[in-house]
Design a protein around this motif. Structure first.
Motif, PDB file in Angstrom:
ATOM      1  N   MET A   1       0.831  -1.206   0.000  1.00 36.68           N
ATOM      2  CA  MET A   1       0.000   0.000   0.000  1.00 36.68           C
ATOM      3  C   MET A   1       0.868   1.260   0.000  1.00 36.68           C
ATOM      4  SD  MET A   1      -3.264   0.713   0.100  1.00 36.68           S
ATOM      5  CE  MET A   1      -4.382   2.035   0.463  1.00 36.68           C
ATOM      6  N   ILE A   2       1.806   1.297   0.957  1.00 31.61           N
ATOM      7  CA  ILE A   2       2.716   2.438   1.013  1.00 31.61           C
ATOM      8  C   ILE A   2       3.586   2.474  -0.231  1.00 31.61           C
ATOM      9  CG2 ILE A   2       4.803   3.284   2.177  1.00 31.61           C
ATOM     10  CD1 ILE A   2       2.212   4.205   3.431  1.00 31.61           C
ATOM     11  N   ASP A   3       4.072   1.314  -0.632  1.00 28.74           N
ATOM     12  CA  ASP A   3       4.899   1.266  -1.833  1.00 28.74           C
ATOM     13  C   ASP A   3       4.114   1.772  -3.043  1.00 28.74           C
ATOM     14  OD1 ASP A   3       6.821   0.236  -0.243  1.00 28.74           O
ATOM     15  OD2 ASP A   3       6.821  -1.790  -1.106  1.00 28.74           O
ATOM     16  N   ASP A   4       2.827   1.435  -3.132  1.00 28.62           N
ATOM     17  CA  ASP A   4       2.022   1.895  -4.260  1.00 28.62           C
ATOM     18  C   ASP A   4       1.909   3.424  -4.261  1.00 28.62           C
ATOM     19  OD1 ASP A   4       1.664  -0.675  -5.030  1.00 28.62           O
ATOM     20  OD2 ASP A   4      -0.354  -0.878  -4.166  1.00 28.62           O
ATOM     21  N   ARG A   5       1.698   3.964  -3.056  1.00 27.77           N
ATOM     22  CA  ARG A   5       1.546   5.427  -2.992  1.00 27.77           C
ATOM     23  C   ARG A   5       2.860   6.123  -3.343  1.00 27.77           C
ATOM     24  NH1 ARG A   5      -1.462   8.978   1.740  1.00 27.77           N
ATOM     25  NH2 ARG A   5      -0.923  11.038   0.873  1.00 27.77           N
ATOM     26  N   LEU A   6       3.975   5.543  -2.877  1.00 24.94           N
ATOM     27  CA  LEU A   6       5.281   6.112  -3.220  1.00 24.94           C
ATOM     28  C   LEU A   6       5.498   6.083  -4.726  1.00 24.94           C
ATOM     29  CD1 LEU A   6       7.369   4.467  -0.379  1.00 24.94           C
ATOM     30  CD2 LEU A   6       7.246   6.935  -0.803  1.00 24.94           C
ATOM     31  N   ARG A   7       5.189   4.960  -5.337  1.00 28.60           N
ATOM     32  CA  ARG A   7       5.414   4.848  -6.779  1.00 28.60           C
ATOM     33  C   ARG A   7       4.456   5.749  -7.556  1.00 28.60           C
ATOM     34  NH1 ARG A   7       6.581  -1.021  -5.647  1.00 28.60           N
ATOM     35  NH2 ARG A   7       8.839  -1.186  -5.958  1.00 28.60           N
ATOM     36  N   ALA A   8       3.233   5.859  -7.070  1.00 29.80           N
ATOM     37  CA  ALA A   8       2.266   6.734  -7.744  1.00 29.80           C
ATOM     38  C   ALA A   8       2.756   8.181  -7.719  1.00 29.80           C
ATOM     39  CB  ALA A   8       0.903   6.624  -7.068  1.00 29.80           C
ATOM     40  N   ALA A   9       3.293   8.578  -6.586  1.00 29.71           N
ATOM     41  CA  ALA A   9       3.825   9.952  -6.503  1.00 29.71           C
ATOM     42  C   ALA A   9       4.985  10.121  -7.471  1.00 29.71           C
ATOM     43  CB  ALA A   9       4.274  10.252  -5.078  1.00 29.71           C
ATOM     44  N   HIS A  10       5.807   9.081  -7.567  1.00 33.03           N
ATOM     45  CA  HIS A  10       7.003   9.207  -8.407  1.00 33.03           C
ATOM     46  C   HIS A  10       6.655   9.262  -9.889  1.00 33.03           C
ATOM     47  CE1 HIS A  10      11.271   9.395  -8.839  1.00 33.03           C
ATOM     48  NE2 HIS A  10      11.334   8.326  -9.613  1.00 33.03           N
ATOM     49  N   THR A  11       5.545   8.649 -10.274  1.00 31.30           N
ATOM     50  CA  THR A  11       5.169   8.712 -11.692  1.00 31.30           C
ATOM     51  C   THR A  11       4.839  10.144 -12.111  1.00 31.30           C
ATOM     52  OG1 THR A  11       2.842   8.285 -11.218  1.00 31.30           O
ATOM     53  CG2 THR A  11       4.240   6.372 -11.695  1.00 31.30           C
ATOM     54  N   ARG A  12       4.582  11.003 -11.133  1.00 33.60           N
ATOM     55  CA  ARG A  12       4.233  12.396 -11.468  1.00 33.60           C
ATOM     56  C   ARG A  12       5.467  13.285 -11.586  1.00 33.60           C
ATOM     57  NH1 ARG A  12      -0.070  12.580  -6.820  1.00 33.60           N
ATOM     58  NH2 ARG A  12      -0.010  14.847  -7.043  1.00 33.60           N
ATOM     59  N   ILE A  13       6.638  12.729 -11.365  1.00 37.51           N
ATOM     60  CA  ILE A  13       7.872  13.493 -11.607  1.00 37.51           C
ATOM     61  C   ILE A  13       8.184  13.414 -13.094  1.00 37.51           C
ATOM     62  CG2 ILE A  13      10.350  13.651 -11.131  1.00 37.51           C
ATOM     63  CD1 ILE A  13       8.657  14.338  -8.727  1.00 37.51           C
ATOM     64  N   PRO A  14       8.246  14.548 -13.767  1.00 35.10           N
ATOM     65  CA  PRO A  14       8.424  14.499 -15.228  1.00 35.10           C
ATOM     66  C   PRO A  14       9.790  13.985 -15.642  1.00 35.10           C
ATOM     67  CG  PRO A  14       8.480  16.764 -14.429  1.00 35.10           C
ATOM     68  CD  PRO A  14       8.119  15.909 -13.253  1.00 35.10           C
ATOM     69  N   GLU A  15       9.809  13.427 -16.825  1.00 37.46           N
ATOM     70  CA  GLU A  15      11.083  13.043 -17.435  1.00 37.46           C
ATOM     71  C   GLU A  15      11.890  14.308 -17.714  1.00 37.46           C
ATOM     72  OE1 GLU A  15      12.161   9.875 -18.518  1.00 37.46           O
ATOM     73  OE2 GLU A  15      10.480   8.992 -17.428  1.00 37.46           O
ATOM     74  N   PRO A  16      13.204  14.223 -17.723  1.00 40.94           N
ATOM     75  CA  PRO A  16      13.999  15.396 -18.106  1.00 40.94           C
ATOM     76  C   PRO A  16      13.717  15.765 -19.552  1.00 40.94           C
ATOM     77  CG  PRO A  16      15.378  13.434 -18.014  1.00 40.94           C
ATOM     78  CD  PRO A  16      14.052  13.044 -17.440  1.00 40.94           C
ATOM     79  N   ASP A  17      13.563  17.049 -19.823  1.00 35.18           N
ATOM     80  CA  ASP A  17      13.310  17.453 -21.207  1.00 35.18           C
ATOM     81  C   ASP A  17      14.617  17.464 -22.006  1.00 35.18           C
ATOM     82  OD1 ASP A  17      14.635  19.783 -20.486  1.00 35.18           O
ATOM     83  OD2 ASP A  17      12.782  20.886 -20.137  1.00 35.18           O
ATOM     84  N   GLU A  18      14.464  17.683 -23.296  1.00 36.45           N
ATOM     85  CA  GLU A  18      15.642  17.612 -24.172  1.00 36.45           C
ATOM     86  C   GLU A  18      16.674  18.670 -23.825  1.00 36.45           C
ATOM     87  OE1 GLU A  18      14.581  17.616 -28.247  1.00 36.45           O
ATOM     88  OE2 GLU A  18      13.410  15.775 -28.126  1.00 36.45           O
ATOM     89  N   ALA A  19      16.200  19.845 -23.409  1.00 35.79           N
ATOM     90  CA  ALA A  19      17.148  20.916 -23.069  1.00 35.79           C
ATOM     91  C   ALA A  19      17.985  20.516 -21.853  1.00 35.79           C
ATOM     92  CB  ALA A  19      16.388  22.209 -22.802  1.00 35.79           C
ATOM     93  N   THR A  20      17.330  19.891 -20.873  1.00 40.96           N
ATOM     94  CA  THR A  20      18.058  19.451 -19.685  1.00 40.96           C
ATOM     95  C   THR A  20      19.117  18.421 -20.065  1.00 40.96           C
ATOM     96  OG1 THR A  20      16.138  19.841 -18.286  1.00 40.96           O
ATOM     97  CG2 THR A  20      17.825  18.343 -17.423  1.00 40.96           C
ATOM     98  N   ILE A  21      18.709  17.447 -20.869  1.00 39.28           N
ATOM     99  CA  ILE A  21      19.657  16.407 -21.273  1.00 39.28           C
ATOM    100  C   ILE A  21      20.810  17.029 -22.055  1.00 39.28           C
ATOM    101  CG2 ILE A  21      19.928  14.354 -22.721  1.00 39.28           C
ATOM    102  CD1 ILE A  21      16.997  13.660 -21.997  1.00 39.28           C
TER     103      ILE A  21
END
Lengths: 361, 159
Positions: A1-21
């Motif tokens: 349950m906690i692991d699911d909530r942690l992972r759900a939150a992490h899915t909302r962290i965006p991928e680095p954009d091309e400029a960042t890379i």
């Protein structure tokens, strides 16, 4: 349950954009080249007063420098991106460090432009003393030539004050929208700054260019830049202590402004060594609140890597523009409300290493 | 080791982990770049194993250094009497309630849990990255989950 909530939150962290890379890739190529200590955290900047008109001058002639291919390519690429300023300033620092030490025995010549008067025009079409109330801004500029000899002697020569012009593109639009009233009538006659010529004996022009903002209180008269460390962290601490010493009575805002204008003074001074200039750019890379604006055109129409400083750090000239090919300070200006720039000082429009004071080529 | 391939395959994961830990994209970019820079410099010392665990070992150490540096940085500002630091961006976390509960965990327990949930490391890899025995990893994860479950139970929720 906690692991699911942690992972759900992490899915909302965006991928680095091309400029960042792209920025990170640029910092890694070639990674082995980085040799100076990078300042990893923002230093507690304090800061300072306005650069004097006399100190707003010289710039090392770009023509006598040799862009070094790999750092220049990296700086051009990294500085094209707006956002966090540190990658651009660190890339410019690498360019600075790769520059040659100036050859001795030559006189450095540069032609600059600077704004000699500024008039704020209110919505009622009349001059106002309150910049915040201005509908547009009118400025007069003057041409300045500098000859700086290796012994610190030289000459400053000013031309006639030019006809008044809107200070920036947004000012010109607002002026036209107001019916394009006669600018000479609005701003009045020139102040007769020029034409004039000032001659300086050994060491005197160097002093005029370096000793603004009470810097003589912290630097030796002879060879004043010799006491500045070129290791970025030590330099930041030195400049911080110096700014406090320069402004012992003033409020913290004065100390902070002093810090910033000291950095720009040393950056524009022609005889600043490549290592010191590299360290100064590293110090600017740590300024809290600074932003990279990407590549823009400076007041002479040159492509420049623009950095926006906090407004209280450089006597109001919050925009500083650098040449990605040489790391030289090209221009300083003030941002306007439309996101444009009113260029206040434009350096090195013409540059050369010449044989004698008075020569231009 | 093909360093370019490693960058291509792992940069996003390292960056997103750091961004979530720091709540600050700019700082994450900085530390992610430093992670790969250090990995590149130390590539000759890499032993066969999980490159991903190796990268997160470096990133974890950098996060610790960053936290210590931030403390010194804050102290330096505090020493400047009357001087307010220019406003830094507030950390941004997608689940603030969760972030608050995570902040209440012991650092080593939080680290183990987040390396598992956000970095997708196995227990073995977490043990490598944090330099402890796998049994210690298990106990840290267990305690962290228990505390978070208690903290985030519905009756404790402000909503």
């Amino acid at each position: 349950m906690i692991d699911d909530r942690l992972r759900a939150a992490h899915t909302r962290i965006p991928e680095p954009d091309e400029a960042t890379i792209a920025r990170v890739r640029a910092r890694l190529e070639p990674p082995a080249r980085r040799r100076r200590t990078r300042l990893r955290v923002a230093i507690p900047l304090v800061g300072l007063v306005a650069a004097s008109a006399a100190a707003a001058l010289a710039l090392l002639p770009a023509r006598v420098e040799s862009p070094i291919a790999p750092p220049v390519a990296e700086a051009s690429r990294v500085c094209a991106a707006a956002g966090v300023p540190r990658p651009c300033l660190q890339a410019l620092s690498d360019v600075a460090a790769a520059q040659r030490v100036l050859a001795s025995g030559r006189v450095y010549y540069a032609r600059n432009d600077f704004t000699i008067s500024t008039t704020y025009i209110g919505a009622d079409g009349r001059p106002t003393a309150a910049p915040a109330d201005a509908a547009y801004v009118i400025s007069r500029t003057v041409s300045e030539e500098i000859w700086l000899a290796p012994d610190g002697s030289g000459r400053l020569a000013y031309g006639d004050e030019r006809a008044p012009q809107p200070a920036g593109p947004a000012d010109e639009r607002a002026w036209r929208a107001a019916g394009a009233p006669d600018l000479e009538t609005l701003v009045g006659p020139p102040a007769r700054w020029g034409p004039k010529v000032q001659e300086f004996g050994p060491g005197e022009l160097e002093s005029a260019l370096v000793f603004n903002s009470n810097l003589e209180a912290v630097l030796p008269k002879d060879d004043p830049l010799s006491v500045l460390p070129d290791e970025p962290r030590e330099l930041a601490e030195f400049l911080q202590d110096a700014a406090r010493e320069q402004r012992p009575e003033g409020p913290e805002s004065n100390v902070r402004n002093t810090f910033g204008t000291n950095v720009t003074t040393f950056l524009r001074y022609p005889l600043t060594s490549p290592a010191l200039r590299a360290a100064l750019l590293e110090v600017f890379a740590t300024v809290p609140g600074a932003r990279a604006l990407g590549t823009i055109r400076d007041g002479a129409g040159r492509p420049a890597a623009a950095i926006a400083l906090p407004p209280d750090m450089n006597d109001g000239k919050d925009i500083v523009a650098f040449d990605p090919k040489t790391s030289r300070l090209l221009a300083e200006g003030m941002s306007d409300r439309s996101g444009g720039v009113r260029w206040h000082m434009v350096y090195g429009i013409t540059t050369a290493a010449v044989d004698a004071v008075g020569d231009r080529r | 080791m093909d360093f370019h391939a490693l960058f291509d395959s792992e940069f996003a994961a390292v960056y997103r982990y750091l961004a979530h830990r720091l709540g600050n994209a700019a700082a994450a970019e900085d530390l992610a770049a430093e992670t790969f820079l250090r990995a590149y410099q130390a590539r000759a010392t890499f032993r066969p194993g999980s490159p991903r665990a190796w990268l997160f070992t470096i990133a974890t150490n950098l996060l610790r250094d960053h936290a210590r540096g931030q403390v010194r940085h804050d102290a330096a500002f505090a020493a400047l009497a009357g001087h307010a630091e220019p406003a830094a961006a507030e950390p941004e976390f997608p689940d603030p309630e969760l972030a608050a509960a995570l902040a209440a965990l012991r650092p080593e327990e939080r680290e183990a849990l987040l390396l598992f949930a956000w970095a997708d490391l196995s227990y073995d890899e977490i043990a490598t990255a944090t330099g402890v025995a796998i049994g210690t990893v298990r106990s840290r994860l267990s305690r962290a989950r228990a505390q978070l479950t208690a903290e985030l139970a519905p009756e404790r929720s402000p909503r």
